[in-house]
Structures are given as C-alpha cells and as structure tokens.
Design a protein around this motif. Structure first.
Motif, short mmCIF file in Angstrom:
data_model
loop_
_atom_site.label_atom_id
_atom_site.label_comp_id
_atom_site.label_asym_id
_atom_site.label_seq_id
_atom_site.Cartn_x
_atom_site.Cartn_y
_atom_site.Cartn_z
N ILE A 72 -4.44 8.37 2.13
CA ILE A 72 -2.47 7.67 1.66
C ILE A 72 -2.39 5.99 1.53
N LEU A 73 -3.29 5.29 1.71
CA LEU A 73 -3.71 3.88 1.38
C LEU A 73 -2.99 4.11 0.12
N LYS A 74 -4.16 4.55 -0.95
CA LYS A 74 -3.70 4.46 -2.25
C LYS A 74 -2.52 5.30 -2.39
N ALA A 75 -1.38 5.31 -1.96
CA ALA A 75 -0.03 6.02 -2.85
C ALA A 75 0.74 4.94 -3.70
N ASP A 76 1.74 4.78 -4.31
CA ASP A 76 2.49 3.86 -5.04
C ASP A 76 3.59 4.01 -3.73
N LEU A 77 4.33 5.34 -3.51
CA LEU A 77 5.34 5.88 -2.70
C LEU A 77 5.41 6.28 -1.53
N VAL A 78 5.79 6.45 -0.89
CA VAL A 78 5.68 7.51 0.79
C VAL A 78 7.28 8.07 1.52
N MET A 79 7.04 9.42 1.26
CA MET A 79 8.13 9.65 1.95
C MET A 79 8.07 10.27 3.16
N LYS A 80 8.52 9.76 4.36
CA LYS A 80 8.32 10.03 5.79
C LYS A 80 9.45 10.90 6.33
N SER A 81 8.52 12.05 7.21
CA SER A 81 9.44 12.86 7.50
C SER A 81 10.69 11.89 8.91
N PRO A 82 11.89 12.00 9.31
CA PRO A 82 12.55 11.41 10.00
C PRO A 82 11.79 11.67 11.46
N GLY A 83 10.71 11.96 11.56
CA GLY A 83 10.88 12.46 13.31
C GLY A 83 9.46 11.69 13.78
N ILE A 84 8.99 10.10 11.99
CA ILE A 84 7.99 9.99 12.92
C ILE A 84 8.84 8.32 12.52
N PRO A 85 8.42 8.06 14.24
CA PRO A 85 8.53 6.36 14.45
C PRO A 85 8.73 5.63 13.09
N ASP A 86 8.95 4.64 13.31
CA ASP A 86 8.98 3.77 11.96
C ASP A 86 7.86 2.73 12.88
#
Length: 456
Positions: A72-86
């Motif tokens: 995951i930490l090799k991503a260029d861009l991450v889309m986070k589900s709104p249910g996951i807190p910042d």
C-alpha cells in the motif's frame, strides 16, 4: 466549470490503491482500471460477495481481512473509503510519505465533464438530493444520483457518464477533496454531528461542510439556509466566490427562496417561480426548506416551472425518513430511523400532531439532548429506550415523562410501545443516535422496525 478543465494539469499517477471494498471503493477501482491505473483494493474487513464478484469480473486485484502495508505504501494515489478516519495509523503513514489520499468524489470528478450539483448538511441532504434528482429527471435531463445515495459516483462515471449528477456529500467525503467543484452547491443546515470524528470540535465539522464551496468561482452557485445561525456566522467571517442564493421561512430576498402568503417564491436571475405550499407532499417546516433548495436548483438548470410544480406533487419521500408504516388500533407507526442525530429528531418531534410514544437510543455521538426538552414536554407521553447504553437518555428526560422503559431489541421496543400507545397516539422511531450497537446501519434498524410493526 468542467472537471476536465479543472484537472487537466494533474499528472497521471500509475498505481492506485483503494482502502475499503464497499460501494465507493469498488466503483473507484472500476473507474481506475478503465482509466489505465494499476489498481489494488484492500479492506481490513470482509468484502461482500457482490463486490468481490465485481472486482473479479473487471480483473482487479484485491485483498480482505488485512492491509498489506508494504504494498500500500508504494501507491502513487490512494482513495480512502469515507468510513475510515483520517487519523488511522496507515493513513497517517501514507501522508507522511507524501502520497495523496483522496475521496471517491475527488477521483471521479477528474473523469467527468458533467454539470454537478453537490448537496451537504447535517440533516435533510438525502431528501433534498432525491427530490432534486426527481425534479431534474422529470424535467428531461440525463441525470445520475450518487454520493451517499444510489450507485457509486465513480462507477456511474465509468459506465454511463450522465450529463448531470446530483451528489449527496457527507463531511467525510468533503474532507477528501482537492479540486472537486460542484457548479451548484447546497448546504441544508449545520448542527453538531459526528463530533467523535472531529475531536469534539464543532468548528472543525463546520469547516468540513464548507469545503463544498472552496473551489467555486463567481460562475457557480451556493444555495443555503439563511435561518441557520451557524451558516450565517461562517459566511460573515469567510467571503466566498460563488453567487449566493439563500432560502428562508422568515425573510424575503431579491434573489433566493422564501414563503409568503402560503406560496413558495423562488427568484433567480431574471426568473421567478411561485407555487402553493399545499403542493408539497412532504410534511413539516424542514421539508418546506428542502423543497425550496431543490426547486432553486431546478430553476437554475432551466426546468420548466410547470414541471417543477407537478414533480413536487408526485415526489414520494425517502425510506426511513418520517415514513408512515401502518395504523393499528388507530395508532400511527412512523419510521424515522434515518434520524441519527438530535437535530433530525427535533424536526420529527416538531411535526408530530398527536401524543407520541418515542423510541430513541443507540450509539450516542456526543449528543446534547437539551434542545429536545420543550418538544418532549409538549408532545411525548412515554419513551422507549433502544440501545446498549441508555443512561444519557434517562438522565436527559427522566424528569420530563412519567414512563421510560429500556429495551435491547427492536421487537421488544415495538411491543412495549404498542402497550403504551392509546387510540389516536403516534409511535415514532426517531433514534437521535447512530445504529451500530444493535444494528448493521440505520436501514437495517428501519427495516426491523417495519417488520416488528407488521407482526403486531
């Protein structure tokens, strides 16, 4: 402003990671794959069978019941589900590495030139979204509905790409935007909600809601409740670019929406629409406001006035929002399971016209119940608590009503309410709380209520 124009300067990022394999996550994965991203979906929980099938049909790599952090930490861009807190550790690590973490709404915006209507607010946004969609569809526009309702925005952009979208936007979705800009933004109201996600700081939540206007220009429109002191204070302190169109039950405007002599009057650029308040199928003052907001959008998008009037009369309302279920022994049972905060329940109690047995409770998000005391004194004859922790409700209303009973299941709550209600009364499920202690979500809670009522 078109999304293409807004985002043409963004560089193409190759490896897209999606955190969360639900509706928004899978929709983003489908759009990402279509747009040439190497796409990977990761969910700490279990991905539902229907979403797993969609991922496999599109040849998208996925994992569930874990997060493979190294990948995951090799991503260029991450889309986070709104249910996951910042503030979850994984999201914090992504940000430390400078990897952009955005919402589905932001991602999908990049790939559509549709005219966007964005609707947010603590209460009323689902009704306003569905009513706006209904007006635009009846007016002959090619329109999709997404965000918190309907299918994923990203999936619709990937598969159908309508000319217009009406988007219901939560504060969590707005937290994940950078360039997203609706041509028309609607803010129904702001009252304390989800404060557990905003470090119990109301100002953070307010700022989150106003992100809806942050990229708007003078060519765009902002429709808002001028009776809401929180909105008005923020607007006095923070100038915005867009053209302002207020709505109110108390004031008249040169441009905006208001009620005069039992007529709703909507004034936009060189155009005025009037219709009797009696045309509205939805009851309550709050729904008059929702109708004003939706009709203002329709007026801006040049829907015929007669179509707007007729569509207002044919709109059926929203499931789980002041939904009349059955009348048994002349007692009306009403499902308002969507009332997950105090303000939503305030509107529900305000609209009650008979003695009420009130079913309330669930996961308390830092609720302040004192605003409800005058209405409870006036309208509520008995309270049925439905939750694991009922103490805040008992403390708030113990001196207000003669009868308070505690229950731990919907069936028991409905049976207790049945015993307490007399001919001419109303039994109202309006929990003022989240549902996650005893139910999967507010829809599950509402369906169980309707089922229990039908068994009486």
């Amino acid at each position: 402003m078109s999304a293409g124009a807004a985002n043409s300067g963004r560089e193409h990022r190759n490896f897209l990671v999606i955190l969360g394999g639900g509706e928004s996550g899978v929709g983003t994965a489908i759009l990402g794959k279509k747009e040439g991203f190497r796409t990977f979906v990761s969910d700490r929980g279990k991905i539902a069978d229907k979403f797993r099938l969609q991922l496999e049909e599109h040849g998208i790599e996925w994992e569930d019941e874990k997060h493979s952090e190294e990948k995951i930490l090799k991503a260029d861009l991450v889309m986070k589900s709104p249910g996951i807190p910042d503030d979850t550790p994984l999201v914090s690590r992504l940000r430390e590495k400078g990897i952009p973490v955005i919402s589905e709404i932001e991602f999908a915006y990049t790939y559509t030139n549709a005219v966007l209507v964005g609707i947010t607010g603590s209460n009323g946004k689902t009704t306003t979204t569905m009513l706006t969609h209904h007006l635009l569809k009846e007016g002959g526009l090619n329109v999709g509905m997404a965000g918190n309702v309907g299918q994923s925005f990203a999936k619709q952009v990937a598969e159908t790409n309508a000319d217009h979208y009406v988007l219901e936007l939560s504060s969590f979705q707005l937290d994940g935007i950078e360039n997203f800009c609706p041509h028309i933004a609607v803010l129904t109201n702001i009252t304390p909600d989800h404060l557990d996600r905003y470090k119990y700081d109301f100002n953070r939540y307010i700022a989150s809601k106003f992100r809806i206007v942050k990229n708007q220009t003078e060519k765009d429109y902002f429709i808002y409740d001028a009776d809401d002191p929180v909105i008005m204070k923020w607007l006095q302190e923070n100038p915005i670019q867009s053209q302002k169109l207020p709505f109110s039950l108390r004031e008249e405007f040169e441009k905006g929406a208001f009620i005069k002599d039992e007529q709703i009057i909507i004034r936009t650029d060189n155009s005025e629409l009037t219709m009797p308040t009696s045309n509205l199928t939805l009851e309550g003052k709050h729904n008059a406001k929702n109708a004003m907001a939706a009709a203002t959008v329709a007026q801006l998008l040049r829907i015929r006035k007669e179509t707007i009037r007729q569509s207002m009369e044919s709109f059926q309302g929203v499931e789980h929002r002041l939904e009349k279920v059955l009348k048994i022994n002349n007692v009306q049972y009403i499902n308002d399971s969507k009332a997950t905060n105090v303000n939503a329940t305030y509107y529900a109690l305000e609209s009650m016209e008979s003695e009420t047995v009130w079913i309330v409770g669930g996961v308390d998000k830092g609720n302040e119940y004192s605003d409800l005391l005058p209405l409870v004194n006036e309208k509520v004859k008995a309270i049925v608590c439905l939750g694991i922790n009922n103490e805040p409700i008992l403390n708030a209303f113990g001196n207000c009503v003669d009868t308070i009973v505690e229950t731990r299941s919907m069936e028991d709550a409905v049976n207790q309410a049945y015993k307490l209600a007399e001919k001419g009364d109303t039994v109202l499920l309006s929990p003022a709380c989240a549902s996650f202690d005893l139910f999967q979500n507010y829809e599950d809670r509402g369906r169980q209520f309707k089922e229990a009522v039908r068994k009486l």
